[in-house]
Design an enzyme around this catalytic site. Structure first.
Site, PDB file in Angstrom:
ATOM      1  N   HIS A   1       0.847  -1.202   0.000  1.00 27.28           N
ATOM      2  CA  HIS A   1       0.000   0.000   0.000  1.00 27.28           C
ATOM      3  C   HIS A   1       0.879   1.247   0.000  1.00 27.28           C
ATOM      4  CE1 HIS A   1      -4.207  -1.517   0.868  1.00 27.28           C
ATOM      5  NE2 HIS A   1      -3.471  -2.602   0.716  1.00 27.28           N
TER       6      HIS A   1
ATOM      7  N   TYR B   1      -8.570   5.906   8.052  1.00 20.76           N
ATOM      8  CA  TYR B   1      -8.664   6.249   9.471  1.00 20.76           C
ATOM      9  C   TYR B   1      -9.654   7.408   9.548  1.00 20.76           C
ATOM     10  CZ  TYR B   1      -4.400   3.551  10.415  1.00 20.76           C
ATOM     11  OH  TYR B   1      -3.470   2.540  10.534  1.00 20.76           O
TER      12      TYR B   1
ATOM     13  N   PRO C   1      -3.641   0.738  19.292  1.00 24.81           N
ATOM     14  CA  PRO C   1      -3.430   0.251  17.920  1.00 24.81           C
ATOM     15  C   PRO C   1      -3.505   1.314  16.813  1.00 24.81           C
ATOM     16  CG  PRO C   1      -5.526  -0.547  18.803  1.00 24.81           C
ATOM     17  CD  PRO C   1      -4.829   0.140  19.920  1.00 24.81           C
TER      18      PRO C   1
ATOM     19  N   LYS D   1       1.535   0.356  15.256  1.00 25.37           N
ATOM     20  CA  LYS D   1       2.951   0.295  15.624  1.00 25.37           C
ATOM     21  C   LYS D   1       3.346  -0.883  16.521  1.00 25.37           C
ATOM     22  CE  LYS D   1       4.697   3.485  13.297  1.00 25.37           C
ATOM     23  NZ  LYS D   1       4.397   2.754  12.057  1.00 25.37           N
TER      24      LYS D   1
ATOM     25  N   TYR E   1       4.436   6.729   9.955  1.00 29.07           N
ATOM     26  CA  TYR E   1       3.547   5.618   9.620  1.00 29.07           C
ATOM     27  C   TYR E   1       4.321   4.493   8.919  1.00 29.07           C
ATOM     28  CZ  TYR E   1      -0.714   3.143   8.508  1.00 29.07           C
ATOM     29  OH  TYR E   1      -1.696   2.178   8.445  1.00 29.07           O
TER      30      TYR E   1
HETATM   31  P1  FAD Z   1       2.148 -11.577  21.722  1.00 29.92           P
HETATM   32  O1  FAD Z   1       1.571 -11.592  20.368  1.00 29.92           O
HETATM   33  O2  FAD Z   1       1.275 -11.189  22.871  1.00 29.92           O
HETATM   34  O3  FAD Z   1       2.765 -13.024  21.993  1.00 29.92           O
HETATM   35  C1  FAD Z   1       3.218 -13.439  23.268  1.00 29.92           C
HETATM   36  C2  FAD Z   1       3.154 -14.957  23.379  1.00 29.92           C
HETATM   37  O4  FAD Z   1       3.682 -15.350  24.644  1.00 29.92           O
HETATM   38  C3  FAD Z   1       1.726 -15.475  23.317  1.00 29.92           C
HETATM   39  O5  FAD Z   1       1.645 -16.511  22.353  1.00 29.92           O
HETATM   40  C4  FAD Z   1       1.458 -15.978  24.719  1.00 29.92           C
HETATM   41  O6  FAD Z   1       0.568 -17.099  24.759  1.00 29.92           O
HETATM   42  C5  FAD Z   1       2.861 -16.348  25.207  1.00 29.92           C
HETATM   43  N1  FAD Z   1       2.975 -16.328  26.675  1.00 29.92           N
HETATM   44  C6  FAD Z   1       2.454 -15.437  27.543  1.00 29.92           C
HETATM   45  N2  FAD Z   1       2.784 -15.747  28.804  1.00 29.92           N
HETATM   46  C7  FAD Z   1       3.552 -16.859  28.737  1.00 29.92           C
HETATM   47  C8  FAD Z   1       4.198 -17.664  29.722  1.00 29.92           C
HETATM   48  N3  FAD Z   1       4.109 -17.376  31.024  1.00 29.92           N
HETATM   49  N4  FAD Z   1       4.895 -18.741  29.308  1.00 29.92           N
HETATM   50  C9  FAD Z   1       4.984 -19.047  27.971  1.00 29.92           C
HETATM   51  N5  FAD Z   1       4.395 -18.311  27.005  1.00 29.92           N
HETATM   52  C10 FAD Z   1       3.683 -17.238  27.382  1.00 29.92           C
HETATM   53  N6  FAD Z   1       0.655  -3.846  15.574  1.00 29.92           N
HETATM   54  C11 FAD Z   1       1.138  -3.392  14.385  1.00 29.92           C
HETATM   55  O7  FAD Z   1       2.362  -3.246  14.239  1.00 29.92           O
HETATM   56  N7  FAD Z   1       0.326  -3.106  13.322  1.00 29.92           N
HETATM   57  C12 FAD Z   1      -1.015  -3.211  13.429  1.00 29.92           C
HETATM   58  O8  FAD Z   1      -1.726  -2.997  12.442  1.00 29.92           O
HETATM   59  C13 FAD Z   1      -1.567  -3.622  14.693  1.00 29.92           C
HETATM   60  N8  FAD Z   1      -2.889  -3.750  14.858  1.00 29.92           N
HETATM   61  C14 FAD Z   1      -3.383  -4.223  16.039  1.00 29.92           C
HETATM   62  C15 FAD Z   1      -4.760  -4.338  16.168  1.00 29.92           C
HETATM   63  C16 FAD Z   1      -5.298  -4.821  17.347  1.00 29.92           C
HETATM   64  C17 FAD Z   1      -6.777  -4.908  17.460  1.00 29.92           C
HETATM   65  C18 FAD Z   1      -4.434  -5.223  18.425  1.00 29.92           C
HETATM   66  C19 FAD Z   1      -4.997  -5.758  19.708  1.00 29.92           C
HETATM   67  C20 FAD Z   1      -3.062  -5.113  18.300  1.00 29.92           C
HETATM   68  C21 FAD Z   1      -2.525  -4.606  17.118  1.00 29.92           C
HETATM   69  N9  FAD Z   1      -1.152  -4.496  16.934  1.00 29.92           N
HETATM   70  C22 FAD Z   1      -0.666  -3.968  15.764  1.00 29.92           C
HETATM   71  C23 FAD Z   1      -0.232  -4.908  18.006  1.00 29.92           C
HETATM   72  C24 FAD Z   1       0.337  -6.340  17.822  1.00 29.92           C
HETATM   73  O9  FAD Z   1      -0.702  -7.258  17.661  1.00 29.92           O
HETATM   74  C25 FAD Z   1       1.212  -6.737  19.021  1.00 29.92           C
HETATM   75  O10 FAD Z   1       2.129  -5.709  19.263  1.00 29.92           O
HETATM   76  C26 FAD Z   1       1.950  -8.085  18.786  1.00 29.92           C
HETATM   77  O11 FAD Z   1       1.071  -9.156  18.938  1.00 29.92           O
HETATM   78  C27 FAD Z   1       3.115  -8.290  19.753  1.00 29.92           C
HETATM   79  O12 FAD Z   1       3.703  -9.533  19.538  1.00 29.92           O
HETATM   80  P2  FAD Z   1       4.497 -10.293  20.682  1.00 29.92           P
HETATM   81  O13 FAD Z   1       5.009 -11.541  20.063  1.00 29.92           O
HETATM   82  O14 FAD Z   1       5.462  -9.367  21.313  1.00 29.92           O
HETATM   83  O15 FAD Z   1       3.409 -10.606  21.799  1.00 29.92           O
HETATM   84  C1  DHB Z   2      -5.017  -2.830  11.388  1.00 24.91           C
HETATM   85  C2  DHB Z   2      -4.897  -2.582  12.707  1.00 24.91           C
HETATM   86  C3  DHB Z   2      -4.438  -1.363  13.138  1.00 24.91           C
HETATM   87  O1  DHB Z   2      -4.290  -1.104  14.428  1.00 24.91           O
HETATM   88  C4  DHB Z   2      -4.087  -0.368  12.251  1.00 24.91           C
HETATM   89  O2  DHB Z   2      -3.673   0.832  12.708  1.00 24.91           O
HETATM   90  C5  DHB Z   2      -4.175  -0.626  10.911  1.00 24.91           C
HETATM   91  C6  DHB Z   2      -4.644  -1.868  10.488  1.00 24.91           C
HETATM   92  C7  DHB Z   2      -5.545  -4.132  10.912  1.00 24.91           C
HETATM   93  O3  DHB Z   2      -5.858  -4.981  11.748  1.00 24.91           O
HETATM   94  O4  DHB Z   2      -5.651  -4.326   9.711  1.00 24.91           O
END
Ligand code: FAD
Ligand code: DHB
Length: 397
Positions: A75, A203, A295, A299, A388
């Site tokens: 995009h 947005y 979100p 980021k 962004y």
């Molecule tokens: P997590 O995905 O939380 O993974 C952590 C893992 O550790 C999990 O599998 C969990 O089960 C495991 N765990 C936890 N505790 C333990 C334990 N005690 N022992 C063993 N394992 C454990 N980010 C973006 O960059 N772009 C986006 O567009 C965006 N959109 C989003 C939209 C929504 C609605 C949400 C909620 C988040 C969004 N994010 C976005 C953020 C992104 O999803 C998170 O930052 C990302 O999941 C972080 O990854 P992680 O691996 O650090 O943590």
């Molecule tokens: C999505 C999530 C976000 O938080 C964002 O800023 C843009 C896209 C998504 O889930 O597609």
């Protein structure tokens, strides 16, 4: 108790843990991942959709980019809509970069499959995961699997276990400082197999609140609306969601809205959270384990990726050059980029949501004025676009 050994023990098989594991393996650094839930459960979390090019580059380096590069959509623009005014932010034109729309579920699945293909060990449904002696030269993790107790000896521990994980709690309270802002609203997200309302993300904000039109492909839409924190998912039928979402989209886009049954619907709370420092002895906090952003700026996952990039470079230097001193660079390098991401996410969130009941008419006028100032000037659009698409990664000294 059964004893096992690895070089880097990774807690959490989310995107941070999987990406780090694959990259370390590319450098010949042995690693084991311990994950609390099943692989299917991890893949049930829909979440992110927008990947910075820095993230994509790392996935390529990790050797798991084939599907992302064929199925992911590049995009070169995103849209902002304020009431019925629409402004396109031409990312590519303004910054020379674009973003990739490819779901967190897909990228996680690709990395899981690659890990399995390479025969790297991931222990799913590992319970009672607990790091020990992280300040010493001989840290280890204890855990249980199928009723058997294990001790995993290692050189380093990467805490990639998300916001509710155990790693951050391992850093003594008097060593860590936590900064937090909890917002009084959640994001209600709905996924449906319908054509997206617009070729690019929108947005949008109007008097009813914020809405985001995102997608996973040209046949799968991912939409969000801001809802009060108290709302429950049962309060929102698909029909109620579609009605509200439509009202928050700019009028000129509404005719392109296709409705359909939801394939997923959930509410997530929103907060900013940062833990300092991100390193304690031989334990590192990576991704959501150390920081959370609302979100709005897309980021969260992208900041997790820059943490991984920094830790990966450090681990490579440790194992290839024997330079253990460089581990102290992790927290300052990672935090500099994180605070930038936190600031951008906070700014986008503040500007695009209706929530502060204490704001008066003057504050509201200022909000409108700020948004139109940024969107109507090329310099303003560039400031938003640069953040962004993602700020550059910092190298080790
Ligand atoms: P997590 O995905 O939380 O993974 C952590 C893992 O550790 C999990 O599998 C969990 O089960 C495991 N765990 C936890 N505790 C333990 C334990 N005690 N022992 C063993 N394992 C454990 N980010 C973006 O960059 N772009 C986006 O567009 C965006 N959109 C989003 C939209 C929504 C609605 C949400 C909620 C988040 C969004 N994010 C976005 C953020 C992104 O999803 C998170 O930052 C990302 O999941 C972080 O990854 P992680 O691996 O650090 O943590
Ligand atoms: C999505 C999530 C976000 O938080 C964002 O800023 C843009 C896209 C998504 O889930 O597609």
């Amino acid at each position: 108790m059964e004893t096992k050994k690895t070089q880097v023990a990774i807690i959490g098989a989310g995107p941070s843990g999987l990406l780090l594991g694959l990259l370390l393996d590319k450098q010949g650094i042995d690693n084991v991942i311990l994950e609390r839930v099943t692989g299917d459960y991890v893949l049930g979390r829909i979440r992110a959709g927008v990947l910075e090019q820095g993230f994509a580059k790392l996935v390529r380096e990790a050797g798991a980019a084939e599907k992302m590069d064929t199925l992911g959509e590049v995009h070169d623009a995103v849209e902002f809509a304020f009431n019925n005014d629409r402004v396109e932010l031409k990312l590519e034109e303004l910054t020379g970069e674009d973003v990739i729309v490819y779901g967190q579920v897909d990228i996680t699945k690709d990395m899981m499959e690659e890990r399995e293909k390479r025969g790297l060990e991931t222990v799913y449904e590992a319970t009672k995961v607990q790091p020990h002696e992280v300040k010493s030269e001989t840290p280890y993790i204890t855990y249980e699997k199928d009723g058997v107790k294990y001790k995993l000896e290692c050189d380093y521990i990467a805490g990639c276990d998300g916001f509710h994980g155990v790693s951050r709690q391992t850093i003594p309270e008097d060593v860590r400082t936590e900064y937090e802002k909890v917002y009084p609203f959640g994001w209600l997200g709905l996924m449906a197999d319908v054509k997206p309302i617009n070729p690019h993300l929108i947005y949008a904000k109007n008097d009813r609140g914020f809405a985001l039109a995102s997608m996973r492909s040209q046949t799968r839409s991912r939409y969000y609306i801001q809802v009060p924190l108290e709302d429950k998912i049962e309060d929102w039928s698909d029909e109620a969601f579609w009605d509200e979402f439509e009202k928050r989209m700019p009028e000129s886009a509404r005719k392109n809205l296709t409705r359909g049954p939801s394939i997923e619907k959930s509410i997530v709370p929103t907060r900013s959270f940062i833990c300092e420092p991100l390193q304690y002895g031989n334990l590192f906090l990576v991704g959501d384990a150390g920081h959370i952003v609302p979100p709005t700026g897309a980021k969260g996952l992208n900041l997790a990726a820059s943490d991984v990039a920094t830790l990966y470079k450090i681990m490579t230097k440790v194992y290839k050059e024997g330079d253990k001193k460089c581990i102290e660079q992790y927290s300052p390098i990672a935090l500099r980029r994180i605070w930038n991401g936190v600031r951008f996410s906070w700014w986008m969130t503040d500007l695009l949501h209706n929530f502060d009941e204490t704001k008066d008419e003057f504050d509201r006028k200022m909000e409108t004025s700020e948004l139109s100032f940024f969107l109507k000037s090329e310099a303003g659009r560039k400031v938003i676009a640069e953040q962004y698409v993602g700020l550059p990664y910092e190298d080790l000294k």
